[in-house]
Design a protein around this motif. Structure first.
Motif, PDB file in Angstrom:
ATOM      1  N   ASP A  43       0.512  -0.712   0.058  1.00  0.00           N
ATOM      2  CA  ASP A  43       0.113   0.132  -0.420  1.00  0.00           C
ATOM      3  C   ASP A  43       0.623   1.357   0.018  1.00  0.00           C
ATOM      4  O   ASP A  43      -0.064   2.197   0.337  1.00  0.00           O
ATOM      5  CB  ASP A  43      -1.160  -0.217   1.162  1.00  0.00           C
ATOM      6  CG  ASP A  43      -2.169   1.171   0.758  1.00  0.00           C
ATOM      7  OD1 ASP A  43      -2.511   0.825  -0.437  1.00  0.00           O
ATOM      8  OD2 ASP A  43      -2.779   1.559   1.836  1.00  0.00           O
ATOM      9  N   GLU A  44       1.864   0.808  -0.999  1.00  0.00           N
ATOM     10  CA  GLU A  44       2.924   2.214  -0.993  1.00  0.00           C
ATOM     11  C   GLU A  44       3.179   3.362  -2.273  1.00  0.00           C
ATOM     12  O   GLU A  44       2.692   1.949  -3.127  1.00  0.00           O
ATOM     13  CB  GLU A  44       4.171   2.078  -0.446  1.00  0.00           C
ATOM     14  CG  GLU A  44       4.692   1.209   1.030  1.00  0.00           C
ATOM     15  CD  GLU A  44       5.814   1.088   1.258  1.00  0.00           C
ATOM     16  OE1 GLU A  44       6.725   1.454   2.525  1.00  0.00           O
ATOM     17  OE2 GLU A  44       5.903   0.123   0.860  1.00  0.00           O
ATOM     18  N   SER A  45       2.871   4.015  -2.427  1.00  0.00           N
ATOM     19  CA  SER A  45       2.939   4.673  -3.600  1.00  0.00           C
ATOM     20  C   SER A  45       3.860   4.669  -4.292  1.00  0.00           C
ATOM     21  O   SER A  45       5.381   4.090  -3.985  1.00  0.00           O
ATOM     22  CB  SER A  45       2.565   6.027  -3.525  1.00  0.00           C
ATOM     23  OG  SER A  45       0.959   6.489  -3.148  1.00  0.00           O
ATOM     24  N   VAL A  46       3.086   4.106  -5.618  1.00  0.00           N
ATOM     25  CA  VAL A  46       4.492   4.074  -6.665  1.00  0.00           C
ATOM     26  C   VAL A  46       4.767   4.873  -7.984  1.00  0.00           C
ATOM     27  O   VAL A  46       4.360   5.766  -7.948  1.00  0.00           O
ATOM     28  CB  VAL A  46       4.215   2.650  -7.688  1.00  0.00           C
ATOM     29  CG1 VAL A  46       5.128   2.485  -9.163  1.00  0.00           C
ATOM     30  CG2 VAL A  46       3.854   1.986  -6.905  1.00  0.00           C
ATOM     31  N   GLN A  47       6.160   5.674  -7.650  1.00  0.00           N
ATOM     32  CA  GLN A  47       6.293   6.782  -8.777  1.00  0.00           C
ATOM     33  C   GLN A  47       7.011   6.188  -9.947  1.00  0.00           C
ATOM     34  O   GLN A  47       7.012   5.546 -10.084  1.00  0.00           O
ATOM     35  CB  GLN A  47       7.830   7.148  -8.573  1.00  0.00           C
ATOM     36  CG  GLN A  47       8.446   8.675  -8.934  1.00  0.00           C
ATOM     37  CD  GLN A  47       9.509   8.696  -8.054  1.00  0.00           C
ATOM     38  OE1 GLN A  47      10.494   8.986  -8.814  1.00  0.00           O
ATOM     39  NE2 GLN A  47      10.026   8.992  -6.743  1.00  0.00           N
ATOM     40  N   LEU A  48       5.380   7.267 -10.614  1.00  0.00           N
ATOM     41  CA  LEU A  48       5.562   7.002 -12.065  1.00  0.00           C
ATOM     42  C   LEU A  48       6.986   7.522 -12.759  1.00  0.00           C
ATOM     43  O   LEU A  48       6.531   8.481 -12.792  1.00  0.00           O
ATOM     44  CB  LEU A  48       4.139   7.352 -12.957  1.00  0.00           C
ATOM     45  CG  LEU A  48       3.303   6.595 -12.166  1.00  0.00           C
ATOM     46  CD1 LEU A  48       1.639   6.712 -12.779  1.00  0.00           C
ATOM     47  CD2 LEU A  48       3.564   4.527 -11.837  1.00  0.00           C
ATOM     48  N   ARG A  49       7.014   7.342 -14.409  1.00  0.00           N
ATOM     49  CA  ARG A  49       7.973   8.485 -15.132  1.00  0.00           C
ATOM     50  C   ARG A  49       8.156   8.299 -16.825  1.00  0.00           C
ATOM     51  O   ARG A  49       8.105   6.242 -16.641  1.00  0.00           O
ATOM     52  CB  ARG A  49       9.824   7.831 -14.276  1.00  0.00           C
ATOM     53  CG  ARG A  49      10.119   8.751 -13.144  1.00  0.00           C
ATOM     54  CD  ARG A  49      11.555   8.349 -12.978  1.00  0.00           C
ATOM     55  NE  ARG A  49      11.142   8.899 -11.463  1.00  0.00           N
ATOM     56  CZ  ARG A  49      12.493   9.778 -11.477  1.00  0.00           C
ATOM     57  NH1 ARG A  49      12.836  10.617 -12.115  1.00  0.00           N
ATOM     58  NH2 ARG A  49      12.519  11.084 -10.075  1.00  0.00           N
ATOM     59  N   ILE A  50       8.514   8.816 -16.561  1.00  0.00           N
ATOM     60  CA  ILE A  50       7.762   8.590 -18.409  1.00  0.00           C
ATOM     61  C   ILE A  50       9.683   8.865 -19.229  1.00  0.00           C
ATOM     62  O   ILE A  50       9.921  10.131 -18.984  1.00  0.00           O
ATOM     63  CB  ILE A  50       7.119   9.583 -19.339  1.00  0.00           C
ATOM     64  CG1 ILE A  50       6.046   9.124 -18.797  1.00  0.00           C
ATOM     65  CG2 ILE A  50       7.635   8.999 -20.879  1.00  0.00           C
ATOM     66  CD1 ILE A  50       4.465  10.081 -19.337  1.00  0.00           C
ATOM     67  N   ASN A  51      10.649   8.085 -19.860  1.00  0.00           N
ATOM     68  CA  ASN A  51      11.637   8.524 -20.384  1.00  0.00           C
ATOM     69  C   ASN A  51      12.746   9.503 -19.012  1.00  0.00           C
ATOM     70  O   ASN A  51      13.781   9.755 -19.541  1.00  0.00           O
ATOM     71  CB  ASN A  51      11.373   9.256 -21.280  1.00  0.00           C
ATOM     72  CG  ASN A  51      10.887   8.821 -22.435  1.00  0.00           C
ATOM     73  OD1 ASN A  51      11.030   7.220 -22.357  1.00  0.00           O
ATOM     74  ND2 ASN A  51      11.237   9.138 -23.527  1.00  0.00           N
ATOM     75  N   GLY A  52      11.837   8.523 -18.068  1.00  0.00           N
ATOM     76  CA  GLY A  52      13.112   9.113 -16.675  1.00  0.00           C
ATOM     77  C   GLY A  52      12.987  10.031 -15.689  1.00  0.00           C
ATOM     78  O   GLY A  52      12.748  10.921 -15.340  1.00  0.00           O
ATOM     79  N   VAL A  53      11.558  11.052 -16.749  1.00  0.00           N
ATOM     80  CA  VAL A  53      10.431  12.176 -16.050  1.00  0.00           C
ATOM     81  C   VAL A  53       9.622  11.399 -15.224  1.00  0.00           C
ATOM     82  O   VAL A  53       9.126  10.740 -14.894  1.00  0.00           O
ATOM     83  CB  VAL A  53      10.865  13.037 -16.614  1.00  0.00           C
ATOM     84  CG1 VAL A  53       9.691  12.782 -17.871  1.00  0.00           C
ATOM     85  CG2 VAL A  53      10.082  14.725 -16.275  1.00  0.00           C
ATOM     86  N   GLU A  54       9.908  12.519 -13.860  1.00  0.00           N
ATOM     87  CA  GLU A  54       8.410  11.893 -12.984  1.00  0.00           C
ATOM     88  C   GLU A  54       7.190  12.501 -13.884  1.00  0.00           C
ATOM     89  O   GLU A  54       7.673  12.984 -13.786  1.00  0.00           O
ATOM     90  CB  GLU A  54       8.902  12.153 -11.885  1.00  0.00           C
ATOM     91  CG  GLU A  54       7.719  11.731 -10.608  1.00  0.00           C
ATOM     92  CD  GLU A  54       8.400  12.067  -9.090  1.00  0.00           C
ATOM     93  OE1 GLU A  54       7.321  12.109  -8.423  1.00  0.00           O
ATOM     94  OE2 GLU A  54       9.413  12.664  -8.680  1.00  0.00           O
ATOM     95  N   ALA A  55       6.803  11.650 -13.258  1.00  0.00           N
ATOM     96  CA  ALA A  55       5.010  11.784 -13.935  1.00  0.00           C
ATOM     97  C   ALA A  55       4.149  11.901 -13.042  1.00  0.00           C
ATOM     98  O   ALA A  55       3.842  10.524 -12.395  1.00  0.00           O
ATOM     99  CB  ALA A  55       5.709  11.139 -15.738  1.00  0.00           C
TER     100      ALA A  55
END
Length: 731
Positions: free
Chosen positions: A121-133
């Motif tokens: 139940d921890e948030s997942v960090q999303l990225r697109i080509n290395g940048v946080e999104a």
């Protein structure tokens, strides 16, 4: 020039090894792989020739059309590389649905709001080509443009303590543009919805993108609450029977993004965001009747709030010769918050008591923040070095009125510097990271300064034949939230008050994580375990205080002794019919120990996640179940709810639809139990949404592309501020 003629070709095994039969002579050896730069090297063959290890740099240019017939998983020291199959891509409408189709064992995606979390139940960090999104950014990705997905199950020091990172590596559009419309709405529960609109155009070296999301919630909860107060003046028992109470909110998020890319030299990205929310009926609202041995009361607890948080994000990237890169990011944010709460407790007819409790709390919050980050990267043949620094400065002014009046002014600062080196030697890889964090808090002239070292070590070994081992250990830290630091006391009800604590200090956090996995064509096995320890964590405590002759239970946060958490999760994934049919079973056990200055609590949570997916020519049939997630923190134990859903989706090139049933077998809808374990004022609270069962949800999407392709740059770092810093008086 003499033409080149292909003599022989082959593919590698799971360990990257290969052999080619060729006679003595001079040759050109060419190696290629999806998402990596093609390597050509001169080679002289004289008998058996061993060329050693060859490092393939990740590709920075767009690939042409490639068809991957079945999903591949490549294990690396700090991440897994996932290559979606043709069927998984065809059955996906956007980046989030593709992640669902990949069925990563420890990743859970909400079918309602598309939030991505770990099994713990921890948030997942999303990225697109290395940048946080954001989730909205990921939903704007056309699945056909995704080259691969990189899953960082053990993120490095670069990611600032993220539990997991999912990075989408995509190719980019040329001149022209795209338009995407998607939505989810409850057919049998029309108060729940999630709607999304995104448009993008390209011109020369530039692109302009606009995204808007709207996720209304209009539902009814029924809350029951049993409380016991062991005051020095006597024991009080409250049995509260709830009535259906409305929760209604209208969140709207919009963003406008401009990108300018000058080939492979430099890139500028400017993003303007505004997150707005109006909540006329709060999530903790309740209408109920409270019964005591001799008295009875009517309870009305109502909160109305609104918030707005515009921000400006300016990012610049400069690429230097010899595989060197510089990244800069500056974000300014303003958060304005209004909150009005009224708690009214009145005696019912026939009650002995004639006392009425009327608590009014009004908060007007203003917060400004400035975040700056700079990163330098350098790559050699088998070594990568990353160094960087990040600074977050915040200014807060909160005005409290009503039953308690005060103005809180606060300034906080957090500075973090880090360095990380990755190195591979044959089958052994390691990552060494070091960081140092400094926090500064200034409230009403009272200052505190803290330093926290943040080292990290990640190791992995490839045993061959599909076996892979990883270890990650690190020390991190975090500072108290602005709301916890506020020097204010807010009355909750007739018997309780919540108080901020300006003396809170930053916390050191230690984590050790280990993973053993085995992969074959049809079966993937994984055993993951994590042990973490918070030293002097910020957790609640409850004590009695006499105010104006009446006893109150004061709820306050303080630096407690410690918090331990052990989480073990094996998983089994079976893939059949060229990965069109997939089964997942992931049991888990969590053991939590909460050590307060004056209390000690332990809890064990057993559970399992299971899923079945079948993909065929754009169709997706699925069923998923996750048993209740429990969380013990301080003296609060939260027992979540078993959730399950079944559904079917169809996706074509430009449109798609689906229908899903949420909680088809639930006897009582959604049910969450919260226990306060304090000796002074234990409580047992149950919140039930009875009609959140057998809920039919309709999904639809339209995806239109026009124009040719464009090699657009993407940010490698991104920052955003979302915490308002307000101390809530809600129960």
């Amino acid at each position: 020039m003499q033409d080149t003629v292909q003599i022989a070709g082959t593919t590698t095994d799971n360990s990257g090894k290969f052999t080619i039969d060729a006679g003595n002579g001079d040759y050109i050896l060419e190696l290629s792989y999806i998402g990596y730069e093609t390597i050509r090297m001169a080679l002289t063959v004289n008998g058996d020739t061993h060329i050693g290890d060859i490092l393939m740099p990740e590709g920075a240019t767009e690939l042409g059309e490639v068809v991957v017939e079945s999903q591949a998983i490549i294990q690396k020291v700090d991440r897994q590389i996932l290559l979606p199959s043709k069927e998984q891509t065809q059955a996906s409408s956007d980046g989030v649905s593709l992640l669902q189709n990949l069925q990563i064992p420890r990743i859970v995606i909400s079918p309602i709001d598309n939030s991505v979390k770990t099994l713990s139940d921890e948030s997942v960090q999303l990225r697109i080509n290395g940048v946080e999104a954001s989730t909205s950014d990921v939903k704007a990705i056309n699945p056909k443009d995704i080259i691969r997905i990189e899953y960082h199950d053990q993120p490095g020091v670069r990611y600032n303590g993220a539990a997991a990172v999912v990075d989408y590596i995509v190719k980019h559009r040329d001149t022209g543009g795209s338009l995407m419309l998607a939505g989810t709405n409850g057919l049998t529960l029309p108060g729940i919805g999630n709607y999304y609109l995104a448009g993008k155009v390209h011109f020369n070296k530039s692109s302009l993108q606009a995204i808007a999301t709207y996720a209304p919630y209009d539902i009814y909860w029924t809350r029951t609450n049993n409380e016991t107060y062991h005051f020095s003046t006597g024991k009080i028992e409250n049995n509260e029977v709830g009535e259906p109470t409305r929760y209604k909110t209208y969140p709207v998020n919009v963003s406008l993004n401009y990108n300018w890319t000058n080939g492979d030299k430099n890139m500028l990205n400017i993003r303007l965001r505004d997150n707005m929310a109006y909540t006329p009926y709060g999530p903790s609202d309740r209408d109920s009747r409270l019964y005591q041995p001799t008295d009875s009361f009517e309870i009305h607890d109502h909160d109305k709030s609104s918030s707005q948080s515009p921000s400006l994000d300016i990012y610049y990237q400069h690429n230097l010769p010899h595989k060197q890169h510089l990244y800069f990011d500056v974000v300014g944010t303003y958060i304005n918050t209004h909150s009005d709460r009224r708690f009214l407790q009145t005696p019912l007819f026939g009650s002995v008591s004639t006392d009425t409790t009327d608590v009014i709390s009004r908060v007007r919050g203003d917060k400004w923040s400035l975040i700056g980050e700079a990163i330098y990267e350098k790559e050699w043949e088998n070594i990568m070095l990353t160094v960087g620094a990040r600074h977050n400065q915040q200014w807060v002014k909160n005005t409290y009125s009503g039953s308690a009046s005060a103005t809180v002014n606060m300034t906080t600062a957090e500075t973090y510097a880090f360095a990380e080196m990755r190195h591979r030697v044959d089958k052994f890889s390691y990552v060494v990271g070091i960081g140092v964090m400094h926090t500064l808090i200034d409230q009403a002239g009272q200052k505190q300064s803290n330093w926290i070292a943040r080292p990290q070590l990640t190791m992995s070994y490839d045993f061959g034949k599909g076996w892979f081992w990883k270890y990650k250990g690190y020390v991190s830290g975090y500072q108290p939230s602005l709301s916890q630091l506020s020097d204010i006391t807010q009355q909750i009800d007739k018997y309780q008050m919540r108080r901020g604590n300006p003396n809170l200090r930053s916390v050191m956090y230690v984590s050790n994580e280990m993973e053993l996995s085995w992969q074959s064509k049809h079966v993937n096995l994984n055993l993951w375990a994590n042990y973490s320890y918070d030293h002097k964590p910020i957790m609640e405590e409850t004590f009695e205080e006499i105010i104006d002759g009446s006893p109150y239970a004061i709820r306050m946060y303080d630096n407690q002794r410690g918090y331990h958490k052990l989480h073990v999760s094996p998983s089994v994934q079976v893939k059949l019919l060229d990965n069109k049919l997939m089964f997942n079973v992931t049991p888990f056990v969590k053991y939590m120990v909460s050590q307060g200055n004056n209390y000690h609590h332990e809890h064990v949570n057993y559970g399992v996640r299971g899923g079945i997916f079948y993909l065929l020519k754009g169709w997706r049939f699925y069923a998923d179940v996750v048993t209740a997630q429990h969380n013990l923190w301080g003296e609060t134990l939260t027992l979540g709810e078993l959730t399950h859903d079944i559904g079917i989706n169809y996706n074509s090139e430009h449109w798609g639809f689906g229908i899903m049933m949420v909680n088809p077998f639930s006897p009582h809808g959604s049910r969450t139990v919260t226990k306060d374990l304090s000796a002074l004022a234990p409580t047992f609270n149950t919140a039930v949404m009875q009609n959140y069962r057998q809920v039919l949800m309709l999904n639809f999407n339209v995806n239109l592309d026009f124009g040719t392709k464009h090699n657009e740059g993407w940010k490698r770092i991104d920052n955003e501020d979302t915490e308002s810093g307000i101390l809530s008086g809600a129960k």
